[in-house]
Design a protein around this motif. Structure first.
Motif, PDB file in Angstrom:
ATOM      1  N   GLY A 191       0.791  -1.228   0.000  1.00  0.00           N
ATOM      2  CA  GLY A 191       0.000   0.000   0.000  1.00  0.00           C
ATOM      3  C   GLY A 191       0.816   1.267   0.000  1.00  0.00           C
ATOM      4  N   ASP A 192       2.141   1.153   0.164  1.00  0.00           N
ATOM      5  CA  ASP A 192       2.965   2.358   0.130  1.00  0.00           C
ATOM      6  C   ASP A 192       3.132   2.882  -1.285  1.00  0.00           C
ATOM      7  N   ARG A 193       2.926   2.021  -2.265  1.00  0.00           N
ATOM      8  CA  ARG A 193       2.928   2.412  -3.678  1.00  0.00           C
ATOM      9  C   ARG A 193       1.662   1.860  -4.315  1.00  0.00           C
ATOM     10  N   ALA A 194       1.067   2.654  -5.220  1.00  0.00           N
ATOM     11  CA  ALA A 194      -0.152   2.214  -5.902  1.00  0.00           C
ATOM     12  C   ALA A 194      -0.287   3.006  -7.195  1.00  0.00           C
ATOM     13  N   PHE A 195      -1.291   2.656  -7.975  1.00  0.00           N
ATOM     14  CA  PHE A 195      -1.549   3.345  -9.240  1.00  0.00           C
ATOM     15  C   PHE A 195      -2.413   4.579  -8.968  1.00  0.00           C
ATOM     16  N   LYS A 196      -1.958   5.720  -9.468  1.00  0.00           N
ATOM     17  CA  LYS A 196      -2.633   6.978  -9.161  1.00  0.00           C
ATOM     18  C   LYS A 196      -3.231   7.660 -10.387  1.00  0.00           C
ATOM     19  N   THR A 197      -2.759   7.327 -11.581  1.00  0.00           N
ATOM     20  CA  THR A 197      -3.264   7.976 -12.790  1.00  0.00           C
ATOM     21  C   THR A 197      -4.343   7.117 -13.434  1.00  0.00           C
ATOM     22  N   MET A 198      -5.171   7.732 -14.267  1.00  0.00           N
ATOM     23  CA  MET A 198      -6.231   6.994 -14.934  1.00  0.00           C
ATOM     24  C   MET A 198      -5.678   5.962 -15.917  1.00  0.00           C
ATOM     25  N   PRO A 199      -4.689   6.304 -16.770  1.00  0.00           N
ATOM     26  CA  PRO A 199      -4.129   5.253 -17.649  1.00  0.00           C
ATOM     27  C   PRO A 199      -3.488   4.122 -16.855  1.00  0.00           C
ATOM     28  N   GLY A 200      -2.830   4.457 -15.742  1.00  0.00           N
ATOM     29  CA  GLY A 200      -2.205   3.426 -14.932  1.00  0.00           C
ATOM     30  C   GLY A 200      -3.227   2.486 -14.317  1.00  0.00           C
ATOM     31  N   ARG A 201      -4.327   3.019 -13.833  1.00  0.00           N
ATOM     32  CA  ARG A 201      -5.371   2.181 -13.236  1.00  0.00           C
ATOM     33  C   ARG A 201      -6.098   1.360 -14.293  1.00  0.00           C
TER      34      ARG A 201
END
Length: 264
Positions: A191-201
């Motif tokens: 959970g310290d890193r995750a996908f934050k952008t719409m293309p990434g998600r």
């Protein structure tokens, strides 16, 4: 004589663990299940906290992350209704999707094995030495070592693709990209890193579903390889033992005082 024996004792066809109809049903049910999750998320989107991009993409991303039991923690429910939805979605989806996708994987493996077997049968003896390391013609399936190698290759490919997308789309450093990719495909999800952008998600919604399944199949084939190795060692040990008089007497089924080799 060989033709007569084949007519009397026809070879048993290899069972098919997957079919096109199963794959089609699996895809339809998967889409319906994810669509239901997206619709429920949409009507309760104000009861989820976390970084927001596009509501539909966020909903699909949340459903995939929940269903694959990754749990990044970047989007979380904050009401009783959404918490209950998350509980039911992961409990039902985890077993439900695993069964459906296992059928799809079995179907793909059947296609690979049938293709290799047909290649061996058409080429005759020209490739006996090469194909002996690839498939087991007697058993009618790929050798377990090849399955393990292919599964691990798919896992490495998924990790590599994830690293590239995270670096160029999510703008993470190479080490952080590799870290997030491995933690994702192994369903650790600190959970310290995750996908934050719409293309990434949007990418993660497809990538996580494929990569987590690939890792699970790789571990399954590794376990199968260890069991297969143990069976071969046990068979070698049994065949290397000297037979006792009682074992010879037990092998004389027709009680005529003779024991002879019977061809299969």
């Amino acid at each position: 004589m060989a033709v007569l024996m084949d007519a009397i004792n026809p070879s048993i066809p290899k069972p098919k663990f997957g079919s096109e109809s199963i794959v089609r049903q699996a895809c339809i049910l998967l889409i319906l299940y994810l669509s239901l999750g997206v619709v429920i998320y949409w009507f309760n989107r104000h009861h989820f906290v976390g970084p927001k991009t596009n509501p539909v993409v966020d909903a699909l991303y949340f459903c995939i992350v929940t269903m694959c039991t990754i749990g990044f923690g970047d989007i979380t429910p904050n009401s009783n209704a959404t918490k209950l939805f998350s509980i039911l979605f992961v409990l039902v989806g985890f077993g439900f999707i695993d069964i459906l996708l296992s059928g799809m994987v079995s179907y793909v493996l059947d296609l690979q094995e049938n293709y290799l077997l047909k290649t061996v049968q058409h080429d005759g003896d020209k490739r006996d030495l090469a194909t002996s390391y690839i498939i087991d013609v007697k058993k009618g399936r790929m050798r377990i070592r090849l399955k393990v190698g292919l599964a691990l290759g798919v896992v490495v490919l998924c990790i590599g693709i994830g690293v590239g997308v995270m670096h160029f789309v999510e703008h993470l450093e190479w080490l952080d990209s590799f870290y997030l990719s491995v933690m994702s495909v192994t369903t650790v999800g600190y959970g310290d890193r995750a996908f934050k952008t719409m293309p990434g998600r949007l990418f993660a919604a497809i990538w996580l579903l494929v990569s987590t399944l690939a890792v699970a199949r790789a571990f399954l084939y590794l376990a199968e390889a260890r069991v297969d190795k143990r069976h071969r060692r046990m068979a070698k040990w049994v065949l290397g033992q000297d037979m006792t008089v009682s074992q010879f007497l037990a092998a004389d089924i027709d009680n005529n005082g003779y024991v002879r080799y019977a061809s299969p």
